[in-house]
Design an enzyme around this catalytic site. Sequence first.
Site, PDB file in Angstrom:
ATOM      1  N   GLU A  76      -0.241  -6.968 -12.039  1.00 50.75           N
ATOM      2  CA  GLU A  76       0.424  -7.640 -10.901  1.00 50.75           C
ATOM      3  C   GLU A  76      -0.520  -8.655 -10.268  1.00 50.75           C
ATOM      4  OE1 GLU A  76       2.758  -5.128  -8.272  1.00 50.75           O
ATOM      5  OE2 GLU A  76       2.509  -6.568  -6.635  1.00 50.75           O
ATOM      6  N   LYS A 256       3.801   2.358  -2.372  1.00 51.03           N
ATOM      7  CA  LYS A 256       3.744   1.611  -3.645  1.00 51.03           C
ATOM      8  C   LYS A 256       2.592   0.608  -3.576  1.00 51.03           C
ATOM      9  CE  LYS A 256       4.763  -1.900  -6.546  1.00 51.03           C
ATOM     10  NZ  LYS A 256       4.071  -3.195  -6.606  1.00 51.03           N
ATOM     11  N   ASP A 272      -6.020   9.835 -15.255  1.00 54.43           N
ATOM     12  CA  ASP A 272      -4.588   9.967 -15.514  1.00 54.43           C
ATOM     13  C   ASP A 272      -3.789   9.447 -14.310  1.00 54.43           C
ATOM     14  OD1 ASP A 272      -1.993  10.940 -15.766  1.00 54.43           O
ATOM     15  OD2 ASP A 272      -2.617  12.834 -16.660  1.00 54.43           O
ATOM     16  N   HIS A 371       1.902 -14.523  -2.329  1.00 56.45           N
ATOM     17  CA  HIS A 371       2.421 -14.038  -3.612  1.00 56.45           C
ATOM     18  C   HIS A 371       2.878 -15.198  -4.483  1.00 56.45           C
ATOM     19  CE1 HIS A 371       3.506  -9.531  -3.496  1.00 56.45           C
ATOM     20  NE2 HIS A 371       2.309  -9.742  -3.033  1.00 56.45           N
TER      21      HIS A 371
HETATM   22  C1  MEV Z   1       3.735  -5.370  -3.293  1.00 55.20           C
HETATM   23  O1  MEV Z   1       3.320  -5.056  -4.598  1.00 55.20           O
HETATM   24  C2  MEV Z   1       3.226  -4.360  -2.301  1.00 55.20           C
HETATM   25  C3  MEV Z   1       3.779  -4.501  -0.881  1.00 55.20           C
HETATM   26  O2  MEV Z   1       5.197  -4.509  -0.880  1.00 55.20           O
HETATM   27  C4  MEV Z   1       3.266  -3.319  -0.094  1.00 55.20           C
HETATM   28  C5  MEV Z   1       3.853  -3.190   1.303  1.00 55.20           C
HETATM   29  O3  MEV Z   1       4.995  -3.642   1.533  1.00 55.20           O
HETATM   30  O4  MEV Z   1       3.175  -2.585   2.138  1.00 55.20           O
HETATM   31  C6  MEV Z   1       3.332  -5.798  -0.247  1.00 55.20           C
END
Ligand code: MEV
Length: 420
Positions: A76, A256, A272, A371
């Site tokens: 990513e 995430k 792992d 991004h």
């Molecule tokens: C993107 O990979 C991760 C985010 O969505 C985490 C978040 O929203 O805190 C930017």
Amino acid sequence: MKWSGYYKLDWQDRIQYLVENHVIDATQAKLMAENYSAVGDQQVENYLYNFGVPMGLLTDIEINGEHKSVPMATEEPSVIAAANNGARMLNQGDGVHAAFKQRLIRGQVIAINLDDTGAFQHYVQKHTAQLLAVANHAHPSMEARGGGAKDIVIEPLDEKTVAVDVLVDPCEAMGANVVNTMAEAVAQDLRSVGFEILMGILSNYATEALIEANVAIPVAALKTKQGMAGADVAQRVAQASYMEQLTPYRAVTANKGIMNGVEAVVLASGNDTRAVNAGMHAYAAESGQYKGLAQWTVSDDGQFLNGSIKMPLMLGVVGGSIGIVPAVQLNQQIMGNPDAQTLSAIVAGVALAQNLAALRALVSSGIQAGHMALQAKSLALQVGATVAEVPLLVAALEKSEQINQASAQALLANIRKEKR
Ligand code: MEV
């Protein structure tokens, strides 16, 4: 196409078989050959080739008073940029402090069809020392290193079922093999006295290996290029963090983001990722509601943004693929060959860095600006830009109103036209 016996073929024949059956062509077979690894061929069944994940560097994060460089494996585009950005802010205070209170791995031995669960529990309590000895005898080297089976916990599951949980100190390993061996030995011992045992297996819910990390950042370190004051950013980060305690929809996304960094280091260190992931998410829902793993608050005097995270983390620096994959050894070396506790502290620090970078962006300029600049690079490659064309196309995309596949294609065509 018949697959029976495929796993018995050697690597050349496996590839040849795919070519003969038109699954891949000769050029693709060559690509596989270029990415062949003799180690990989030993690691998995039906091995074809090594699938590459980009490896990048988090250059500097201060953990327990030491500056660490951390290799991260991820596809990513924004992850490592965010980790570096977050770590720069964490380093403005006195860095991250992270430690375990205990670090034990659990093996569950599940007894079923018990006529009297009370009597079974009584038996286990009375024979705890013997069962621990059985476990340690199954893997004596661990005890010799100061680790091994340390305790037995009884988990009544229903009116006929009880789990006997063995808690093991795996020293520098993650402990899966050790604890599975021990759990099976204990299972066998209980069977030998007439109990029906369904299975013995480790638990990846590492509640006896919770690492806690804390950081205090002077708010001035949080100010944004667009002119938002550090104190305002700190307040908004704290509010964003609170949202993760209110709604699981936000909490999952925040976690995430944390896993973006955690998985990248866990993978790079040869550990792992699935085990860590499963445990983390279970722990996030420990209260009955899924919540964010990290928390950020502003200190009473308004001077500091305080961050903390607590998460189950069972990682090793020996065992598994760690000793056999040269890239893993290289990555361990870049981190200064940490012991298992230090590696875990690094991962917890990266988790905080990753979360802070995301929250700060979300509550100020939003994440799309950053991004999209990074996505522009992927987009350029997707539409077929050559290595020389990528920087030109990225620059053009950044100036363009839209960053998408169609605009990338049009801009690439322009670049090529202008070159002619
Ligand atoms: C993107 O990979 C991760 C985010 O969505 C985490 C978040 O929203 O805190 C930017």
